[in-house]
Design a protein around this motif. Structure first.
Motif, PDB file in Angstrom:
ATOM      1  N   CYS A  10       2.485   4.475  11.199  1.00 20.88           N
ATOM      2  CA  CYS A  10       1.950   5.830  11.068  1.00 20.88           C
ATOM      3  C   CYS A  10       1.222   6.097   9.761  1.00 20.88           C
ATOM      4  O   CYS A  10       1.224   7.241   9.281  1.00 20.88           O
ATOM      5  CB  CYS A  10       3.055   6.863  11.281  1.00 20.88           C
ATOM      6  SG  CYS A  10       4.446   6.747  10.125  1.00 20.88           S
ATOM      7  N   PRO A  11       0.547   5.117   9.151  1.00 21.06           N
ATOM      8  CA  PRO A  11      -0.206   5.444   7.939  1.00 21.06           C
ATOM      9  C   PRO A  11      -1.460   6.231   8.296  1.00 21.06           C
ATOM     10  O   PRO A  11      -2.184   5.871   9.239  1.00 21.06           O
ATOM     11  CB  PRO A  11      -0.571   4.063   7.378  1.00 21.06           C
ATOM     12  CG  PRO A  11      -0.694   3.203   8.592  1.00 21.06           C
ATOM     13  CD  PRO A  11       0.391   3.696   9.518  1.00 21.06           C
ATOM     14  N   PRO A  12      -1.777   7.296   7.577  1.00 20.59           N
ATOM     15  CA  PRO A  12      -3.043   7.989   7.827  1.00 20.59           C
ATOM     16  C   PRO A  12      -4.258   7.071   7.719  1.00 20.59           C
ATOM     17  O   PRO A  12      -5.322   7.373   8.281  1.00 20.59           O
ATOM     18  CB  PRO A  12      -3.056   9.079   6.745  1.00 20.59           C
ATOM     19  CG  PRO A  12      -1.604   9.367   6.515  1.00 20.59           C
ATOM     20  CD  PRO A  12      -0.928   8.017   6.613  1.00 20.59           C
ATOM     21  N   ALA A  17     -11.764   7.713   9.104  1.00 17.90           N
ATOM     22  CA  ALA A  17     -12.318   8.654   8.136  1.00 17.90           C
ATOM     23  C   ALA A  17     -11.458   8.729   6.883  1.00 17.90           C
ATOM     24  O   ALA A  17     -11.968   8.975   5.787  1.00 17.90           O
ATOM     25  CB  ALA A  17     -12.442  10.040   8.769  1.00 17.90           C
ATOM     26  N   VAL A  18     -10.155   8.526   7.026  1.00 21.30           N
ATOM     27  CA  VAL A  18      -9.257   8.522   5.871  1.00 21.30           C
ATOM     28  C   VAL A  18      -9.406   7.216   5.094  1.00 21.30           C
ATOM     29  O   VAL A  18      -9.462   7.205   3.863  1.00 21.30           O
ATOM     30  CB  VAL A  18      -7.796   8.719   6.307  1.00 21.30           C
ATOM     31  CG1 VAL A  18      -6.848   8.613   5.118  1.00 21.30           C
ATOM     32  CG2 VAL A  18      -7.619  10.071   6.998  1.00 21.30           C
ATOM     33  N   ALA A  19      -9.476   6.106   5.843  1.00 23.62           N
ATOM     34  CA  ALA A  19      -9.568   4.794   5.204  1.00 23.62           C
ATOM     35  C   ALA A  19     -10.929   4.555   4.565  1.00 23.62           C
ATOM     36  O   ALA A  19     -11.054   3.754   3.640  1.00 23.62           O
ATOM     37  CB  ALA A  19      -9.271   3.700   6.222  1.00 23.62           C
ATOM     38  N   ALA A  20     -11.955   5.225   5.069  1.00 19.73           N
ATOM     39  CA  ALA A  20     -13.320   5.091   4.550  1.00 19.73           C
ATOM     40  C   ALA A  20     -13.747   3.615   4.537  1.00 19.73           C
ATOM     41  O   ALA A  20     -13.669   2.935   5.549  1.00 19.73           O
ATOM     42  CB  ALA A  20     -13.429   5.728   3.172  1.00 19.73           C
ATOM     43  N   GLY A  21     -14.135   3.096   3.387  1.00 23.63           N
ATOM     44  CA  GLY A  21     -14.657   1.734   3.317  1.00 23.63           C
ATOM     45  C   GLY A  21     -13.654   0.665   3.669  1.00 23.63           C
ATOM     46  O   GLY A  21     -14.036  -0.464   4.022  1.00 23.63           O
ATOM     47  N   ALA A  22     -12.378   0.989   3.617  1.00 17.45           N
ATOM     48  CA  ALA A  22     -11.344   0.007   3.949  1.00 17.45           C
ATOM     49  C   ALA A  22     -10.983   0.028   5.428  1.00 17.45           C
ATOM     50  O   ALA A  22     -10.093  -0.720   5.850  1.00 17.45           O
ATOM     51  CB  ALA A  22     -10.093   0.281   3.115  1.00 17.45           C
ATOM     52  N   ALA A  23     -11.637   0.844   6.229  1.00 18.90           N
ATOM     53  CA  ALA A  23     -11.274   1.012   7.638  1.00 18.90           C
ATOM     54  C   ALA A  23     -11.206  -0.297   8.420  1.00 18.90           C
ATOM     55  O   ALA A  23     -10.287  -0.479   9.226  1.00 18.90           O
ATOM     56  CB  ALA A  23     -12.233   1.993   8.309  1.00 18.90           C
ATOM     57  N   TYR A 232      -1.983  -3.742   2.232  1.00 21.27           N
ATOM     58  CA  TYR A 232      -1.667  -2.786   1.171  1.00 21.27           C
ATOM     59  C   TYR A 232      -0.197  -2.856   0.765  1.00 21.27           C
ATOM     60  O   TYR A 232       0.336  -1.924   0.160  1.00 21.27           O
ATOM     61  CB  TYR A 232      -2.039  -1.357   1.575  1.00 21.27           C
ATOM     62  CG  TYR A 232      -3.380  -1.261   2.259  1.00 21.27           C
ATOM     63  CD1 TYR A 232      -4.544  -1.613   1.577  1.00 21.27           C
ATOM     64  CD2 TYR A 232      -3.477  -0.861   3.582  1.00 21.27           C
ATOM     65  CE1 TYR A 232      -5.776  -1.562   2.214  1.00 21.27           C
ATOM     66  CE2 TYR A 232      -4.709  -0.806   4.216  1.00 21.27           C
ATOM     67  CZ  TYR A 232      -5.859  -1.154   3.525  1.00 21.27           C
ATOM     68  OH  TYR A 232      -7.080  -1.109   4.165  1.00 21.27           O
ATOM     69  N   GLY A 233       0.494  -3.938   1.118  1.00 26.52           N
ATOM     70  CA  GLY A 233       1.884  -4.102   0.732  1.00 26.52           C
ATOM     71  C   GLY A 233       2.879  -3.305   1.539  1.00 26.52           C
ATOM     72  O   GLY A 233       4.048  -3.202   1.165  1.00 26.52           O
ATOM     73  N   VAL A 234       2.442  -2.739   2.676  1.00 24.58           N
ATOM     74  CA  VAL A 234       3.307  -1.947   3.544  1.00 24.58           C
ATOM     75  C   VAL A 234       3.420  -2.652   4.897  1.00 24.58           C
ATOM     76  O   VAL A 234       2.413  -3.063   5.474  1.00 24.58           O
ATOM     77  CB  VAL A 234       2.750  -0.521   3.745  1.00 24.58           C
ATOM     78  CG1 VAL A 234       3.685   0.288   4.642  1.00 24.58           C
ATOM     79  CG2 VAL A 234       2.561   0.170   2.409  1.00 24.58           C
ATOM     80  N   GLY A 235       4.641  -2.786   5.407  1.00 21.28           N
ATOM     81  CA  GLY A 235       4.854  -3.467   6.676  1.00 21.28           C
ATOM     82  C   GLY A 235       4.501  -2.584   7.855  1.00 21.28           C
ATOM     83  O   GLY A 235       5.014  -1.468   7.985  1.00 21.28           O
TER      84      GLY A 235
END
Length: 242
Positions: A10-12, A17-23, A232-235
Protein backbone atom coordinates in the motif's frame (compact mmCIF):
# COMPACT_ATOMS: atom_id res chain seq x y z
CA UNK A 1 -17.69 -17.31 3.36
CA UNK A 2 -14.37 -16.27 1.91
CA UNK A 3 -13.96 -17.33 -1.72
CA UNK A 4 -10.80 -15.43 -2.73
CA UNK A 5 -8.27 -12.91 -1.50
CA UNK A 6 -5.63 -10.64 -2.95
CA UNK A 7 -2.74 -9.25 -0.93
CA UNK A 8 -1.14 -6.02 -2.18
CA UNK A 9 1.30 -3.46 -0.77
CA UNK A 10 0.00 0.00 0.00
CA UNK A 11 2.72 2.60 -0.66
CA UNK A 12 1.33 5.75 -2.29
CA UNK A 13 4.29 5.38 -4.68
CA UNK A 14 2.19 2.78 -6.52
CA UNK A 15 0.29 5.78 -7.92
CA UNK A 16 2.48 7.02 -10.80
CA UNK A 17 1.62 10.67 -10.18
CA UNK A 18 3.00 10.33 -6.65
CA UNK A 19 6.10 8.42 -7.75
CA UNK A 20 6.75 10.86 -10.61
CA UNK A 21 10.10 10.03 -12.25
CA UNK A 22 10.50 6.88 -10.19
CA UNK A 23 7.16 5.42 -11.36
CA UNK A 24 8.67 2.74 -13.69
CA UNK A 25 10.47 1.14 -10.76
CA UNK A 26 7.16 -0.21 -9.45
CA UNK A 27 5.70 -1.31 -12.79
CA UNK A 28 6.20 -4.98 -11.91
CA UNK A 29 4.40 -4.51 -8.60
CA UNK A 30 1.49 -2.74 -10.32
CA UNK A 31 1.21 -5.55 -12.85
CA UNK A 32 1.19 -8.16 -10.08
CA UNK A 33 -1.56 -6.24 -8.25
CA UNK A 34 -3.63 -6.20 -11.43
CA UNK A 35 -3.18 -9.97 -11.77
CA UNK A 36 -4.22 -10.49 -8.13
CA UNK A 37 -7.37 -8.42 -8.65
CA UNK A 38 -8.14 -10.56 -11.68
CA UNK A 39 -8.22 -13.60 -9.41
CA UNK A 40 -10.76 -11.83 -7.20
CA UNK A 41 -13.00 -10.99 -10.15
CA UNK A 42 -12.81 -14.55 -11.44
CA UNK A 43 -14.15 -15.83 -8.11
CA UNK A 44 -17.39 -13.87 -8.68
CA UNK A 45 -17.91 -12.76 -5.09
CA UNK A 46 -21.08 -11.16 -3.83
CA UNK A 47 -19.08 -8.50 -2.00
CA UNK A 48 -15.52 -7.19 -1.91
CA UNK A 49 -14.09 -5.95 1.38
CA UNK A 50 -10.90 -3.93 1.28
CA UNK A 51 -8.84 -4.27 4.47
CA UNK A 52 -5.99 -1.91 5.20
CA UNK A 53 -3.95 -0.63 8.14
CA UNK A 54 -4.49 2.67 9.92
CA UNK A 55 -2.37 4.33 12.56
CA UNK A 56 -5.50 5.39 14.39
CA UNK A 57 -6.53 3.14 17.23
CA UNK A 58 -9.90 1.74 16.21
CA UNK A 59 -11.72 -0.06 13.46
CA UNK A 60 -13.05 2.20 10.72
CA UNK A 61 -15.65 1.24 8.11
CA UNK A 62 -16.02 3.04 4.78
CA UNK A 63 -18.98 2.67 2.40
CA UNK A 64 -18.72 2.35 -1.33
CA UNK A 65 -18.13 5.78 -2.80
CA UNK A 66 -16.00 7.05 0.10
CA UNK A 67 -13.39 9.55 -1.06
CA UNK A 68 -9.67 9.71 -0.55
CA UNK A 69 -6.89 11.91 -1.88
CA UNK A 70 -3.13 11.94 -2.42
CA UNK A 71 -2.87 15.67 -1.84
CA UNK A 72 -0.88 14.95 1.31
CA UNK A 73 1.75 13.37 -0.94
CA UNK A 74 1.99 16.40 -3.17
CA UNK A 75 -0.36 15.58 -6.06
CA UNK A 76 -3.94 16.54 -6.82
CA UNK A 77 -5.23 13.02 -7.39
CA UNK A 78 -8.50 12.01 -5.80
CA UNK A 79 -9.96 8.52 -5.59
CA UNK A 80 -13.28 6.99 -4.73
CA UNK A 81 -13.83 3.51 -3.31
CA UNK A 82 -15.74 1.71 -6.02
CA UNK A 83 -18.29 3.20 -8.39
CA UNK A 84 -16.19 5.63 -10.38
CA UNK A 85 -12.79 4.56 -9.02
CA UNK A 86 -9.93 7.01 -9.67
CA UNK A 87 -10.88 10.57 -10.55
CA UNK A 88 -9.23 13.04 -12.88
CA UNK A 89 -8.11 15.35 -10.09
CA UNK A 90 -11.27 17.44 -9.96
CA UNK A 91 -12.23 15.54 -6.80
CA UNK A 92 -9.01 16.54 -5.06
CA UNK A 93 -10.74 19.40 -3.31
CA UNK A 94 -13.12 16.98 -1.64
CA UNK A 95 -11.87 16.27 1.90
CA UNK A 96 -10.33 12.82 1.97
CA UNK A 97 -11.81 10.27 4.32
CA UNK A 98 -10.00 7.09 3.30
CA UNK A 99 -6.71 6.36 5.09
CA UNK A 100 -3.73 6.09 2.72
CA UNK A 101 -3.83 2.28 2.56
CA UNK A 102 -7.46 2.26 1.40
CA UNK A 103 -6.84 5.18 -0.96
CA UNK A 104 -4.16 3.10 -2.70
CA UNK A 105 -6.61 0.20 -2.89
CA UNK A 106 -9.24 2.53 -4.41
CA UNK A 107 -6.69 3.63 -7.00
CA UNK A 108 -5.84 0.02 -7.88
CA UNK A 109 -9.50 -0.90 -8.22
CA UNK A 110 -10.19 2.16 -10.34
CA UNK A 111 -7.18 1.39 -12.53
CA UNK A 112 -8.53 -2.07 -13.28
CA UNK A 113 -12.09 -0.84 -13.72
CA UNK A 114 -13.50 -3.03 -10.95
CA UNK A 115 -17.25 -3.39 -11.36
CA UNK A 116 -17.78 -7.02 -10.43
CA UNK A 117 -19.38 -6.48 -7.05
CA UNK A 118 -20.18 -3.93 -4.32
CA UNK A 119 -17.23 -2.74 -2.27
CA UNK A 120 -16.70 -1.60 1.28
CA UNK A 121 -13.57 -0.57 3.18
CA UNK A 122 -12.32 -1.65 6.58
CA UNK A 123 -9.32 -0.05 8.29
CA UNK A 124 -7.77 -1.85 11.25
CA UNK A 125 -5.30 -0.47 13.75
CA UNK A 126 -1.69 -1.45 13.14
CA UNK A 127 -1.37 -2.19 16.87
CA UNK A 128 -4.31 -4.59 17.09
CA UNK A 129 -3.55 -7.87 18.89
CA UNK A 130 -3.54 -11.02 16.73
CA UNK A 131 -6.68 -12.50 18.30
CA UNK A 132 -8.58 -9.26 17.74
CA UNK A 133 -7.50 -9.34 14.08
CA UNK A 134 -8.56 -12.95 13.67
CA UNK A 135 -11.94 -12.24 15.24
CA UNK A 136 -12.50 -9.39 12.79
CA UNK A 137 -11.67 -11.75 9.96
CA UNK A 138 -14.05 -14.39 11.25
CA UNK A 139 -16.84 -11.83 11.42
CA UNK A 140 -16.11 -10.66 7.89
CA UNK A 141 -16.36 -14.19 6.50
CA UNK A 142 -19.35 -15.31 8.57
CA UNK A 143 -22.54 -16.24 6.78
CA UNK A 144 -23.32 -17.65 3.36
CA UNK A 145 -22.49 -14.58 1.28
CA UNK A 146 -19.52 -15.05 -1.06
CA UNK A 147 -16.91 -12.58 0.17
CA UNK A 148 -13.57 -11.62 -1.38
CA UNK A 149 -10.86 -9.65 0.43
CA UNK A 150 -8.37 -7.17 -0.93
CA UNK A 151 -5.79 -6.98 1.85
CA UNK A 152 -3.39 -4.03 1.83
CA UNK A 153 -0.15 -3.77 3.77
CA UNK A 154 3.63 -3.49 3.52
CA UNK A 155 6.30 -5.71 4.98
CA UNK A 156 9.34 -4.26 6.78
CA UNK A 157 10.68 -0.77 6.13
CA UNK A 158 14.19 -1.65 7.30
CA UNK A 159 15.80 -3.53 4.42
CA UNK A 160 18.57 -1.05 3.49
CA UNK A 161 20.56 1.81 4.96
CA UNK A 162 18.35 4.30 3.11
CA UNK A 163 15.08 2.63 4.12
CA UNK A 164 12.61 4.64 6.21
CA UNK A 165 13.56 2.60 9.27
CA UNK A 166 17.26 2.21 8.43
CA UNK A 167 18.87 -1.22 8.08
CA UNK A 168 17.85 -3.97 10.47
CA UNK A 169 19.30 -7.44 9.86
CA UNK A 170 16.07 -9.01 11.08
CA UNK A 171 14.03 -7.41 8.30
CA UNK A 172 14.98 -9.67 5.40
CA UNK A 173 14.26 -12.98 7.17
CA UNK A 174 11.01 -11.55 8.54
CA UNK A 175 9.91 -10.53 5.05
CA UNK A 176 10.96 -13.89 3.63
CA UNK A 177 8.77 -15.65 6.19
CA UNK A 178 5.86 -13.35 5.30
CA UNK A 179 6.34 -14.10 1.61
CA UNK A 180 6.30 -17.84 2.24
CA UNK A 181 3.19 -17.59 4.42
CA UNK A 182 1.24 -15.41 1.98
CA UNK A 183 2.41 -17.42 -1.02
CA UNK A 184 1.24 -20.70 0.49
CA UNK A 185 -1.82 -19.44 2.40
CA UNK A 186 -0.20 -20.64 5.62
CA UNK A 187 -2.65 -19.43 8.26
CA UNK A 188 -0.66 -20.69 11.23
CA UNK A 189 2.44 -18.81 10.08
CA UNK A 190 0.48 -15.58 9.64
CA UNK A 191 -1.15 -15.95 13.03
CA UNK A 192 2.27 -16.48 14.63
CA UNK A 193 3.84 -13.26 13.32
CA UNK A 194 5.66 -11.49 16.14
CA UNK A 195 3.76 -8.31 16.97
CA UNK A 196 6.63 -6.52 18.68
CA UNK A 197 9.15 -7.40 15.98
CA UNK A 198 6.70 -6.28 13.31
CA UNK A 199 6.34 -2.96 15.10
CA UNK A 200 10.08 -2.46 15.36
CA UNK A 201 10.50 -3.28 11.67
CA UNK A 202 7.71 -0.84 10.72
CA UNK A 203 5.55 -3.56 9.17
CA UNK A 204 2.16 -2.05 8.33
CA UNK A 205 0.64 -5.27 6.97
CA UNK A 206 0.80 -7.49 10.05
CA UNK A 207 -2.70 -6.72 11.36
CA UNK A 208 -4.46 -6.92 7.95
CA UNK A 209 -2.69 -10.21 7.18
CA UNK A 210 -3.94 -11.63 10.47
CA UNK A 211 -7.46 -10.46 9.62
CA UNK A 212 -7.08 -12.47 6.42
CA UNK A 213 -5.93 -15.49 8.44
CA UNK A 214 -9.08 -15.31 10.56
CA UNK A 215 -11.34 -14.94 7.53
CA UNK A 216 -9.74 -17.90 5.75
CA UNK A 217 -9.91 -20.41 8.61
CA UNK A 218 -12.59 -22.59 7.00
CA UNK A 219 -12.14 -21.52 3.39
CA UNK A 220 -9.62 -24.09 2.20
CA UNK A 221 -7.89 -21.62 -0.13
CA UNK A 222 -4.52 -22.09 -1.78
CA UNK A 223 -2.01 -19.30 -2.29
CA UNK A 224 0.31 -18.04 -5.02
CA UNK A 225 3.11 -15.52 -4.60
CA UNK A 226 3.03 -13.07 -7.52
CA UNK A 227 5.63 -10.51 -6.48
CA UNK A 228 8.21 -10.02 -3.74
CA UNK A 229 10.83 -7.27 -3.66
CA UNK A 230 12.12 -4.41 -1.54
CA UNK A 231 12.44 -1.26 -3.63
CA UNK A 232 13.41 1.76 -1.56
CA UNK A 233 14.26 -0.64 1.28
CA UNK A 234 10.61 -1.53 1.98
CA UNK A 235 9.28 -5.07 1.54
CA UNK A 236 6.37 -5.38 -0.88
CA UNK A 237 4.47 -8.64 -1.38
CA UNK A 238 1.67 -9.46 -3.80
CA UNK A 239 -0.20 -12.74 -3.45
CA UNK A 240 -3.49 -14.27 -4.53
CA UNK A 241 -5.59 -16.84 -2.68
CA UNK A 242 -8.30 -18.87 -4.38
Amino acid sequence: MLVAAAVCPCPPLLVPAVAAGAAPELDAARTACTDALGVLAAARPDRLIVVGPTRRGGTESYPEGAHGSFRGFGVDVGVRLGRTGATDGTEAAVPGTLPPSLAVAAWLLGRTGWSATPIEGLAVGESFAPERCRNIGREVAAGTERVALLVMGDASACRTLKAPGYLDERAEPFDAAVGRALGSADLAALEALDVELARRLMVSGRAPWQVLAGAAEDAGLGGALLYEDAPYGVGYVVASWS
